[in-house]
Design an enzyme around this catalytic site. Structure first.
Site, PDB file in Angstrom:
ATOM      1  N   GLY A  21       0.802  -1.215   0.000  1.00 47.59           N
ATOM      2  CA  GLY A  21       0.000   0.000   0.000  1.00 47.59           C
ATOM      3  C   GLY A  21       0.833   1.263   0.000  1.00 47.59           C
ATOM      4  N   ALA A  22       1.915   1.260  -0.778  1.00 43.48           N
ATOM      5  CA  ALA A  22       2.881   2.353  -0.714  1.00 43.48           C
ATOM      6  C   ALA A  22       2.639   3.458  -1.724  1.00 43.48           C
ATOM      7  CB  ALA A  22       4.297   1.788  -0.906  1.00 43.48           C
ATOM      8  N   ASN A  23       1.498   3.454  -2.392  1.00 44.85           N
ATOM      9  CA  ASN A  23       1.239   4.492  -3.382  1.00 44.85           C
ATOM     10  C   ASN A  23       0.513   5.703  -2.800  1.00 44.85           C
ATOM     11  OD1 ASN A  23      -1.017   2.337  -3.544  1.00 44.85           O
ATOM     12  ND2 ASN A  23      -1.995   4.175  -4.360  1.00 44.85           N
ATOM     13  N   GLY A  25      -0.841   7.844   1.207  1.00 41.46           N
ATOM     14  CA  GLY A  25      -0.869   7.927   2.651  1.00 41.46           C
ATOM     15  C   GLY A  25       0.469   7.698   3.317  1.00 41.46           C
ATOM     16  N   GLY A  27       2.110   4.926   3.822  1.00 38.36           N
ATOM     17  CA  GLY A  27       3.008   4.044   3.087  1.00 38.36           C
ATOM     18  C   GLY A  27       3.848   4.789   2.076  1.00 38.36           C
ATOM     19  N   SER A 138      -3.444  -0.081  14.730  1.00 39.06           N
ATOM     20  CA  SER A 138      -4.231   1.131  14.897  1.00 39.06           C
ATOM     21  C   SER A 138      -4.639   1.279  16.356  1.00 39.06           C
ATOM     22  CB  SER A 138      -5.493   1.054  14.022  1.00 39.06           C
ATOM     23  OG  SER A 138      -6.444   2.018  14.388  1.00 39.06           O
ATOM     24  N   TYR A 164     -13.366  -3.594  11.497  1.00 36.76           N
ATOM     25  CA  TYR A 164     -12.060  -2.951  11.361  1.00 36.76           C
ATOM     26  C   TYR A 164     -11.227  -3.145  12.617  1.00 36.76           C
ATOM     27  CZ  TYR A 164      -8.543   0.741  11.038  1.00 36.76           C
ATOM     28  OH  TYR A 164      -7.355   1.441  11.033  1.00 36.76           O
TER      29      TYR A 164
END
Length: 294
Positions: A21-23, A25, A27, A138, A164
């Site tokens: 998920g590094a694209n 936020g 990340g 979280s 979540y």
């Protein structure tokens, strides 16, 4: 209050870091910081084009590879096609409070993506892992509860926020159990966890109707750059296995990185082992013993 900690990104010079998920936020910020410190950074992303767009803004040696954590066949393909050893794996990607959805394998979307996808990815990469696994949890884990008889939300009325928090609690239980197994076999690989506090990420501005708590969170949210600091500390500082890092300020919502607090349920070793067994059964992926030794 725990003493604050500072990232040491220079220690990753020349190493390979995989970030899910590094694209966007946190990340994306972590990836950019590590690439600037001369790490070879692999952006493991669902959308290759978005990954390329993100990589174009980063300095250094950045590679983009497709990974859909909501599809175990994609996890397997990613691991098989990734070349060479991995020094640091950062399990960062996640989804937050969507309507009820299912992964390609039929799991509830949040549990399947946030926990099971990363569980399977870590298992497949562990034989090549040289330093550490960092899993992003979280503050929401504190209200989380694992329901072993209904992990997939097939018997209960679906509650997105409850699902979540279950997935984020699972992240911490996974970290602790992984470290226990690593220690038992004499491995030098470490499992750590981090949380961003309350940060102004896309997860909190996803365009859906927000709850009262979410609206308050957005008003008190710190910039993404600060939210990324605990993950950078967990990825770069010489810390013991099973360390948990988060903001050290007010209620751990904001502030410089420091040691974070776990809920009582996050310290339940029996539940951690039970979750581990269930995760192996659900994903059909095991952690072979020879992958847990140096």
């Amino acid at each position: 209050m725990s003493p604050t900690l500072r990232p040491a990104p220079s220690r990753l010079a020349g190493r390979t870091v995989v970030i899910t998920g590094a694209n966007s936020g946190i990340g994306r910020i972590v990836a950019r910081s590590l690439a600037a410190a001369d790490a070879h950074v692999v952006l493991a992303v669902r959308s290759v084009q978005k990954g390329r767009d993100a990589a174009a803004t980063m300095p250094g040696d950045v590679e983009v590879r497709r990974l859909d954590l909501a599809d175990l066949s994609s996890v397997r393909t990613f691991a098989e096609e990734l070349d060479g050893p991995v020094d640091v794996l950062i399990n960062n990607a996640g989804v937050m409070v969507p309507p009820l959805g299912r992964t390609a394998d039929g799991f509830e979307l949040q549990f399947g993506t946030n926990h099971l996808g990363h569980f399977a990815l870590t298992a497949r990469l562990l034989p090549r892992l040289r330093d550490r696994v960092v899993t992003i949890s979280s503050l929401g884990h504190r209200s989380g509860r694992i329901v072993p008889e209904d992990l997939g939300w097939e018997r209960r009325r679906y509650r997105p926020l409850t699902a979540y928090t279950q997935s984020k609690l699972a992240n911490l239980l996974f970290t602790s159990e992984l470290q226990r197994r690593l220690t038992a076999t004499g491995s030098t690989v470490r499992a750590l966890a981090a949380h961003p506090g309350v940060s102004a990420t896309q997860l909190l501005s996803r365009g859906q109707r927000l709850t009262r708590i979410e609206r308050l969170s957005m008003r008190l949210a710190q910039p993404e750059e600060m939210g990324a600091q605990p993950a950078l500390v967990a990825a770069t500082v010489d810390l013991p296995g099973d360390t948990y890092i988060g903001p050290g300020g007010f209620l751990e919502w904001q502030g410089a990185p420091a040691l974070a607090r776990r809920s009582r349920r996050a310290r339940d070793t029996a539940m951690a082992r039970r979750l581990w067994t269930a995760s192996e059964q659900l994903t059909a992926v095991s952690f072979p013993r020879d992958a847990l030794v140096p």
